[in-house]
Design an enzyme around this catalytic site. Structure first.
Site, PDB file in Angstrom:
ATOM      1  N   GLU A 190       0.823  -1.194   0.000  1.00  0.00           N
ATOM      2  CA  GLU A 190       0.000   0.000   0.000  1.00  0.00           C
ATOM      3  C   GLU A 190       0.867   1.258   0.000  1.00  0.00           C
ATOM      4  OE1 GLU A 190      -4.018  -0.380   2.242  1.00  0.00           O
ATOM      5  OE2 GLU A 190      -2.775   0.985   3.402  1.00  0.00           O
ATOM      6  N   ARG A 871     -45.158  -4.604  32.423  1.00  0.00           N
ATOM      7  CA  ARG A 871     -46.271  -4.483  31.485  1.00  0.00           C
ATOM      8  C   ARG A 871     -46.876  -3.085  31.498  1.00  0.00           C
ATOM      9  NH1 ARG A 871     -50.787  -8.302  32.516  1.00  0.00           N
ATOM     10  NH2 ARG A 871     -50.005  -8.522  34.621  1.00  0.00           N
ATOM     11  N   MET A 896     -49.640 -10.934  21.098  1.00  0.00           N
ATOM     12  CA  MET A 896     -49.273 -11.991  22.043  1.00  0.00           C
ATOM     13  C   MET A 896     -48.739 -11.445  23.365  1.00  0.00           C
ATOM     14  SD  MET A 896     -50.245 -14.355  20.129  1.00  0.00           S
ATOM     15  CE  MET A 896     -49.775 -15.783  21.097  1.00  0.00           C
ATOM     16  N   ASN A 913     -61.109  -8.216  20.863  1.00  0.00           N
ATOM     17  CA  ASN A 913     -60.201  -9.330  20.592  1.00  0.00           C
ATOM     18  C   ASN A 913     -61.016 -10.463  19.991  1.00  0.00           C
ATOM     19  OD1 ASN A 913     -57.896 -10.819  20.440  1.00  0.00           O
ATOM     20  ND2 ASN A 913     -57.701 -11.212  22.627  1.00  0.00           N
ATOM     21  N   HIS A 915     -61.161 -14.825  19.687  1.00  0.00           N
ATOM     22  CA  HIS A 915     -60.654 -16.070  20.265  1.00  0.00           C
ATOM     23  C   HIS A 915     -61.131 -17.240  19.408  1.00  0.00           C
ATOM     24  CE1 HIS A 915     -59.100 -18.709  23.356  1.00  0.00           C
ATOM     25  NE2 HIS A 915     -60.229 -19.400  23.301  1.00  0.00           N
ATOM     26  N   ALA A 947     -61.494  -7.835  28.592  1.00  0.00           N
ATOM     27  CA  ALA A 947     -61.638  -7.625  30.034  1.00  0.00           C
ATOM     28  C   ALA A 947     -60.327  -8.013  30.704  1.00  0.00           C
ATOM     29  CB  ALA A 947     -62.797  -8.449  30.575  1.00  0.00           C
ATOM     30  N   ASP A 951     -59.991 -13.836  28.052  1.00  0.00           N
ATOM     31  CA  ASP A 951     -61.113 -14.451  27.327  1.00  0.00           C
ATOM     32  C   ASP A 951     -62.415 -14.392  28.112  1.00  0.00           C
ATOM     33  OD1 ASP A 951     -59.312 -15.075  25.312  1.00  0.00           O
ATOM     34  OD2 ASP A 951     -58.903 -17.071  26.104  1.00  0.00           O
ATOM     35  N   LYS A 977     -59.977 -19.906  10.966  1.00  0.00           N
ATOM     36  CA  LYS A 977     -59.465 -18.609  10.508  1.00  0.00           C
ATOM     37  C   LYS A 977     -60.390 -17.970   9.478  1.00  0.00           C
ATOM     38  CE  LYS A 977     -54.489 -19.097  11.278  1.00  0.00           C
ATOM     39  NZ  LYS A 977     -53.178 -19.351  10.630  1.00  0.00           N
TER      40      LYS A 977
END
EC number: 6.3.4.13
Length: 1010
Positions: A190, A871, A896, A913, A915, A947, A951, A977
């Protein structure tokens, strides 16, 4: 949150990384493999004996210990592919892959890469045969005196020769005598560069580059840079030789160009990128790349990091470095001095006891261990470079003096260290240098370049009475040459207001100049004046040539439209006065009229005169503080398509439509003698500008049904719920200027105006006004806007955009694919939908659901739950985003995370939500397994309000799904689904329309049956 992280390595760099990561409240434990005495047993830091060469075993260890991520310190594991192997096993690892790490592991690869991407570096050539290398050294037309082993040589594989003979000898040592083993099978010859060497490092996630403060290492063993090369005997940071401008240049031409080049070549580079830079007289040039923190640079860079290193690394791993750019301690210098064993860098003795650690730490110093070990409870030497003493002080000299005190306190037999670390910086700082204007933030050369660029633009605006020639102290105008006999002069000044903010946000600077000119020349037109010349004032914190040129080009073009000369101006570069990217504008117009043409003719205006309105091009340049507030609360971004009926353009482009210039088209009409007054509808709208040209005791009555109102006003009124008075006092509402004329002259005036390509209407009349009553009354304004925001269908008007029922604003929370997200998006895109999705929030980066949202043009946010202690903190971060977007309803679509009580209570009755079972049967995460195990023949899905108990919320809708013979979890899941995609959107529409509510008694309430 309490994370556990693993650091690979055993040196001072790794001790520093562990020390910094342990400061994070996110981290409960830092493991170091194999570590040293300094990382063996502190409060959060400990060593582990796990093998770092067996990547399979290491990955298993990380999973068992729940390691959040691995940080790789030295270069050898990177070259061995540790990053790719751990990632393949599902373990996050901070650093480049083996392919990307070739920037360090192969000097030849690095040089070829730099050549491909135009990164400045020394001239070079690679060889595998020693005789060819020597021949090149002897014949090269540049000083080919730097000989490098192409492979990894522990930082010692570079020999800088003083002569061609010495360079050839180095070739023999490396290639024939195998001084560096296999690393020297290929060598790079170099060019010897002249200048100072500095270390410029950055964090990068493969896209964003976040530079660290520049540092300088001291490679030679002895003071004055004498003796053999070492791994580094000391460093300091920041290096004053690298100015902010120079660092920005290095970022753009080296660091960012390297990261972009790796991305282009399909080998994204993430982690730490280290560029060894030579500051030559021809600019910075790259000597080498390293793919990790330098040692001892790490020991002076990380102590200056104010940000949480855990958060910076996590955001880098998530590809979100731009959201968590590191912040550095200012006005301080960190300096470290390495203490080495006697004999280093050659053979040295191990096992020598080290004392004095408490005394050094009592001085407020940091001692980072490198080659140390624990033996019988004592710290002993275990390597060549033993430890580093780091001081952080307000200046370099103070830091060096403090570090020396620590060096005197720590003792072991045969210790060697340098006492002159930082000598180059001290010499640099002590040089008698005069401060330059450019160093203070004002670039005169850039200003001169701007003048050169805009001179031809200004010159093109020359007119009778004025030949534009920028650069003098003042401009001249010859009224006689312009044809005036007994003139009066009129002058006006104005700005553009916060419309500038939108131009800067949209990076659209080419039309804002017309706004400036129009606001000034339209004002003097109200005096009956022909605009003669214009002067502009442009102020900024840092001159951006391309932006400034675009603005001034717009001003020059507008001057041409107005028929006035751009006679001069001022460009003020004022460091620290404006944030980066921001600027301000002011304009000054001078015009003239013959004495008998001066307006308004107040004495001629009488009750019964006609008010003629001239069309505006849109908002012009007033009311933008209110406009910006309305946009911020709306569902649109400036980059969004404009509201229906506002043309095929973005909202930003619509709002930036430039102000109409009236002088060229209306001046002949004003000079006809038939116009009694001209009012420019500017700040204050219709209500406050028309009275400025009326006699006392007279006002006007206007009827908004008589003129065309651009749809942008209808959209603003609807989105902002603005009153009729607010609209008329803030905006021009489609009327950019007003003429007052006699009834007899009205038709002729309208014809003359239309001949000059302006749209005009009779919009009202002059009336008598009692003292204290409003001077301007506008009727039918809101009604006209309602009609304006509607379209005709089957003979009747239906709402187009302005007054349709307001849609509920929805946020969707996801963690992965967002399996129901697409169904929700499709549903809310239907014309009769009662909901619109305004934001998609994910707790994980780079998931498929985010891609779905972005393809649909929906804003997204990533809020990583791992960065929060609990949380409640995580949910609070989500809640801030929901408030930012004025969200009404929250949908959980594969989210999740279990939400905290306070968050659920706040969104009670507003959070949905779904379920995958017919609740209350089969609660929990394995509903399909439960359904198959119990042998039921029918299952399904349930949409419910969320709530606090999982669930357990009130049920909104359910859909039954048969369980077929031979079903597996996979086949049943797919069938359910399909039902979810049907009822989740339906339930959202029920809640958004108000059909279904959660009553005060906590039960479902059907307000009306659909």
């Amino acid at each position: 949150m309490a994370a556990r992280v693993l650091i690979i390595g055993s040196g001072g760099r790794e001790h520093t990384l562990a020390w910094k990561l342990a400061q994070s409240h996110h981290v409960k434990q830092v493991l170091v493999a194999p570590g040293n005495a300094g990382t063996a047993c502190s409060e959060k830091i400990s060593n582990t004996a796990i093998s770092i060469s067996d990547h399979t075993a290491l990955a298993q260890f990380c999973k068992e210990k729940k390691i959040e991520f691995v940080v790789v310190g030295p270069e050898a594991p990177l070259a061995a592919g540790i990053v790719g192997n751990l990632r393949s096993a599902g373990v996050q690892c901070f650093g480049p892959t083996a392919e990307a790490a070739q920037l360090e592991s192969s000097k030849r690869f690095a040089k070829e890469f730099m050549d491909r991407h135009g990164i400045p570096t020394a001239q070079w050539k690679a060889f595998t045969k020693p005789e060819e290398a020597c021949s090149f050294i002897l014949s090269a037309d540049f000083p080919a005196l730097v000989v490098k082993a192409s492979g990894l040589a522990a930082g010692k594989g570079v020999i800088v020769a003083k002569s061609k003979e010495e360079a050839c000898k180095a070739v023999q040592e490396i290639m024939q005598e195998k001084a560096f083993g296999a690393a020297g099978e290929t060598i790079v010859i170099e060019e010897l560069l002249d200048g100072e060497e500095v270390s410029c490092l950055c964090f990068t996630d493969g896209k964003t580059v976040a530079p660290m403060p520049p540092a300088q290492d001291h490679k030679r063993l002895l003071e004055g840079d004498g003796g053999p090369n070492t791994g580094g005997m000391g460093a300091y940071c920041p290096a004053p030789q690298v100015s902010n401008d120079l660092l920005l240049k290095i970022k753009d031409t080296v660091l960012q160009r390297t990261v972009d080049g790796m991305q282009q070549e399909g080998t994204p580079y993430t982690g730490i990128l280290y560029a060894g830079i030579m500051l030559t007289k021809n600019g910075p040039k790259v000597l080498e790349f390293n793919c990790r923190f330098g040692d001892p640079e790490c020991q002076v860079i990380l102590p200056l990091l104010k940000s949480d290193l855990y958060e910076v690394i996590q955001s880098t791993l998530d590809g979100l470095l731009c959201t968590s750019l590191p912040v550095w301690l200012e006005n301080h210098t960190a300096l470290t001095v390495v203490m080495a064993s006697k004999g280093y860098p050659g053979d040295y003795t191990k096992g020598v006891e080290i004392t004095g650690f408490p005394e050094a730490q009592a001085l407020g110093l940091e001692v980072f261990h490198a080659g140390t070990a624990l033996k019988n409870g004592k710290v002993v030497t275990h390597g060549g470079r033993v430890l580093a003493v780091t001081a952080i002080r307000e200046n370099l000299i103070s830091a060096l003096e403090e570090a020396k005190k620590g060096l005197a306190a720590i003792k072991f037999e045969g210790a060697i260290y340098r006492k002159d670390v930082g000598f180059r910086a001290i010499a640099f700082l002590q040089q008698p240098r005069s401060l330059t204007y450019k160093e203070s933030g004002v670039d005169i050369a850039a200003g001169n370049m701007l003048v050169k660029k805009i001179q031809p633009l200004a010159k093109a605006t020359s007119r009778s009475g004025c030949k534009v020639d920028l650069g003098g102290f003042a401009g001249l105008f010859d009224l006689k040459a312009a044809g005036f006999k007994d003139p009066l002069l009129a002058s006006g000044t104005d700005g553009v207001g916060t419309k500038l903010k939108i131009a800067q946000l949209c990076n659209k600077h080419d039309t804002i100049g017309q706004d400036l000119v129009a606001m000034c020349v339209n004002d003097i037109l109200a005096q009956g004046a022909e605009p003669l010349f214009f002067l502009d004032y442009f102020s900024c914190g840092k001159l951006d040539l391309s932006v400034t040129e675009a603005v001034v080009a717009g001003i020059a073009k507008a001057c041409g439209k107005a028929g006035c000369a751009l006679l001069g101006g001022e460009t003020a570069e004022m460091p620290d006065m404006y944030p980066p990217g921001e600027y301000d504008l002011a304009g000054f117009a001078v015009g003239a009229m013959e004495r008998d043409q001066k307006l308004p003719h107040l004495e001629r205006i009488t009750e019964g005169d006609v008010v003629v309105g001239i069309a505006s091009s849109g908002l012009h340049s007033n009311g933008f503080s209110l406009v910006r507030k309305i946009v911020a609360k709306s569902s649109l971004q400036y980059s969004s398509p404009a509201p229906d009926g506002c043309g095929d353009q973005t909202l930003g482009d619509l709002l930036l439509t430039p102000t109409r210039i009236y002088s060229h088209s209306l001046l002949p009409v004003l000079r006809s003698g038939h116009v009694k007054a001209f009012a420019h509808i500017t700040g204050g709208g219709l209500l406050e500008n028309i009275p400025r040209v009326l006699p006392e005791k007279l006002g006007v009555d206007l009827d908004a049904q008589t003129w065309r109102i651009p749809r942008v006003f209808s959209w603003l009124q609807q989105e902002g719920h603005l009153s009729e008075e607010e609209m008329a006092r803030t905006f021009n509402c489609g009327v950019g200027a007003v003429l007052v004329v006699s009834k007899e002259q009205t038709e002729q005036i309208l014809r003359d105006i239309q001949q000059h390509k302006e749209e005009a209407w009779v919009i009202g009349s002059v009336v008598a006004r009692a003292e204290g009553s409003p001077r301007v009354k506008v009727k039918n304004l809101i009604e006209s806007m309602q009609i304006n925001g509607s379209v005709l269908k089957n003979g009747s008007l239906t709402n187009h955009f302005s007054f349709e029922k307001k849609k509920a604003r929805v946020a969707v929370l996801i963690s992965g694919t967002g399996s129901n997200l697409q169904a929700l998006i499709d549903s809310t895109r239907e014309p009769n939908s009662s909901a619109q999705i305004d934001i998609v929030i994910s707790n994980k980066a780079a998931v498929a659901g985010l891609d779905k949202a972005e393809r649909a043009g929906i804003p997204t946010r990533v809020i990583n739950h791992k960065l929060y202690k609990n949380r409640v903190e995580f949910d609070s971060a989500i809640d801030l985003v929901l408030e930012e977007f004025s969200i009404d309803i929250v949908c959980l679509a594969g989210f999740m995370r279990i939400l905290s009580g306070p968050f659920v209570q706040k969104w009670n009755g507003k959070m949905l939500n779904i379920h995958p079972s017919l609740l209350p049967s089969f609660k929990g995460s394995n509903a399909h397994e439960q359904a198959l195990e119990t042998g039921v023949t029918v299952t399904g899905c349930t949409v419910h309000f969320v709530a606090e108990d999982v669930d357990a919320g009130q049920i909104i809708l359910q859909e039954a799904v048969p369980v077929k013979r031979g079903d597996t979890v996979a086949t049943l899941s797919e069938r359910v689904k399909l039902a979810e995609h049907k009822i989740f959107p339906a339930a959202l529409q029920l809640v958004a329309s108000g059909t279904v509510q959660l009553g005060e008694n906590g039960k479902i309430c059907w307000v009306k049956e659909e």
